[in-house]
Design an enzyme around this catalytic site. Structure first.
Site, PDB file in Angstrom:
ATOM      1  N   THR A  71     -11.783 -26.169   7.443  1.00 34.33           N
ATOM      2  CA  THR A  71     -12.783 -25.153   7.763  1.00 34.33           C
ATOM      3  C   THR A  71     -14.134 -25.496   7.136  1.00 34.33           C
ATOM      4  OG1 THR A  71     -12.215 -23.715   5.880  1.00 34.33           O
ATOM      5  CG2 THR A  71     -10.994 -23.387   7.936  1.00 34.33           C
ATOM      6  N   ARG A 105     -29.857  20.049  23.404  1.00 34.52           N
ATOM      7  CA  ARG A 105     -29.336  19.535  22.138  1.00 34.52           C
ATOM      8  C   ARG A 105     -29.942  18.175  21.850  1.00 34.52           C
ATOM      9  NH1 ARG A 105     -23.270  16.926  22.986  1.00 34.52           N
ATOM     10  NH2 ARG A 105     -23.805  15.565  24.724  1.00 34.52           N
ATOM     11  N   GLN A 165     -20.906  10.773  28.217  1.00 35.68           N
ATOM     12  CA  GLN A 165     -20.260   9.982  29.263  1.00 35.68           C
ATOM     13  C   GLN A 165     -21.198   9.785  30.457  1.00 35.68           C
ATOM     14  OE1 GLN A 165     -18.923  12.473  27.520  1.00 35.68           O
ATOM     15  NE2 GLN A 165     -16.688  12.313  27.329  1.00 35.68           N
ATOM     16  N   LYS A 197     -13.455 -20.880  10.400  1.00 39.45           N
ATOM     17  CA  LYS A 197     -14.412 -20.517   9.349  1.00 39.45           C
ATOM     18  C   LYS A 197     -15.214 -19.314   9.830  1.00 39.45           C
ATOM     19  CE  LYS A 197     -15.922 -22.177   5.286  1.00 39.45           C
ATOM     20  NZ  LYS A 197     -15.015 -22.465   4.172  1.00 39.45           N
TER      21      LYS A 197
END
Length: 280
Positions: free
Chosen positions: A56, A173, A215, A11
């Site tokens: 379910t 930036r 990164q 479910k």
């Protein structure tokens, strides 16, 4: 000939809101729960024999009934309790409980926190996934849709170039992203309040790190998160780069000293990595 090689059912999207009223000030817990079972259910699929099948709808009812008895101090402990319940059912070999928690913040009235009024700030959610079988339980916690932005200490330069490269180097930036993080706890962990420390470490590092790339900042955030909780063995971070592009105002006879940007949704860079704790 055909053969059933794998199966799982359950479910999904079970919505659960619990109000904890034991203290003077109310607390609210807002969860979305998925229950998934694996096991000896081949005859349900192949032969139409529903004997081994746990409905379910029964799963949904169990979530509400167990929530009534559980304080739900942490989604991880609630998910563990659900997993323990379902793994004991006939034919069930493996249980996967996934929980998403919507964060609510207490409203202030007259300069003081209100005892029973809340505001939902953005789409940030806590996440928890508990996988349980006969060998034990694996707990992965996390967060998603944690949107952050900073306007300084972010650069991207010196990257590889070829005949298709048009992006200029920049030492200044906007860096914006929507953080998705998931970390694995060692077996036997009980301090799930560590998630607040991990979240704080992610945010503090994002704010203060002198970024040479997404990164670069991702790795620093992962290191800080592991340092914030000795129970976390690894963390996976997903950081989409929410680009903010400098608008060229020269055709309008104006300069643009890094003040006017256009925010773009697509396409976007997607930076992902897993940082693991090294063994002593």
């Amino acid at each position: 000939m055909a053969v059933l090689s794998w199966n799982r059912y359950g479910k999904s999207g079970i919505r659960l809101v619990k109000v904890r009223r034991a203290r003077g000030a109310h607390d609210i817990v807002d969860l979305t729960v998925d229950v998934q079972l694996e096991g000896a259910f081949e005859t349900v699929y192949v032969d139409g024999d529903n004997g081994p099948c746990l409905a379910t709808d029964t799963m949904k009812n169990a979530v509400y009934a167990i929530a009534r008895k559980d304080p739900i101090e942490h989604p991880e402990t609630f998910a563990l309790r659900l997993a323990d319940h379902f793994v004991g059912k006939p034919a069930v070999a493996r249980v996967r409980i996934s929980v998403g928690e919507q964060r609510w913040e207490r409203l202030s009235a007259g300069g003081r926190p209100d005892s029973h009024a809340f505001v939902q700030g953005g789409g940030e959610q806590w996440t928890a996934v508990v996988t349980r079988d006969a060998q034990g339980a694996r707990i992965v916690s996390g967060l998603t849709h944690l949107i952050v932005l900073k306007t300084a200490d972010s650069a991207f330069s010196g990257f590889s170039r070829d005949e298709f490269t048009t992006l200029p180097d920049t030492e200044d930036r906007i860096l914006a992203t929507s953080i998705t993080a998931s970390w694995t706890y060692r077996e036997g962990t009980t301090d799930f309040g560590a998630r607040e420390r991990i979240r704080a470490a992610l945010l503090d590092t994002f704010a203060t790190h002198k970024s040479r790339s997404v990164q670069h900042t991702l790795y620093a955030m992962g290191e800080a998160a592991l340092a914030a909780s000795s129970d976390a063995t690894e963390i996976t971070l997903s950081l989409p780069n929410r680009h903010h592009l400098l608008v060229d105002l020269a055709p309008l006879g104006l300069d643009n000293p890094n003040e006017i940007f256009v925010a773009t949704d697509q396409p976007f860079g997607l930076i992902e990595a897993t940082i693991k704790r090294t063994l002593a």
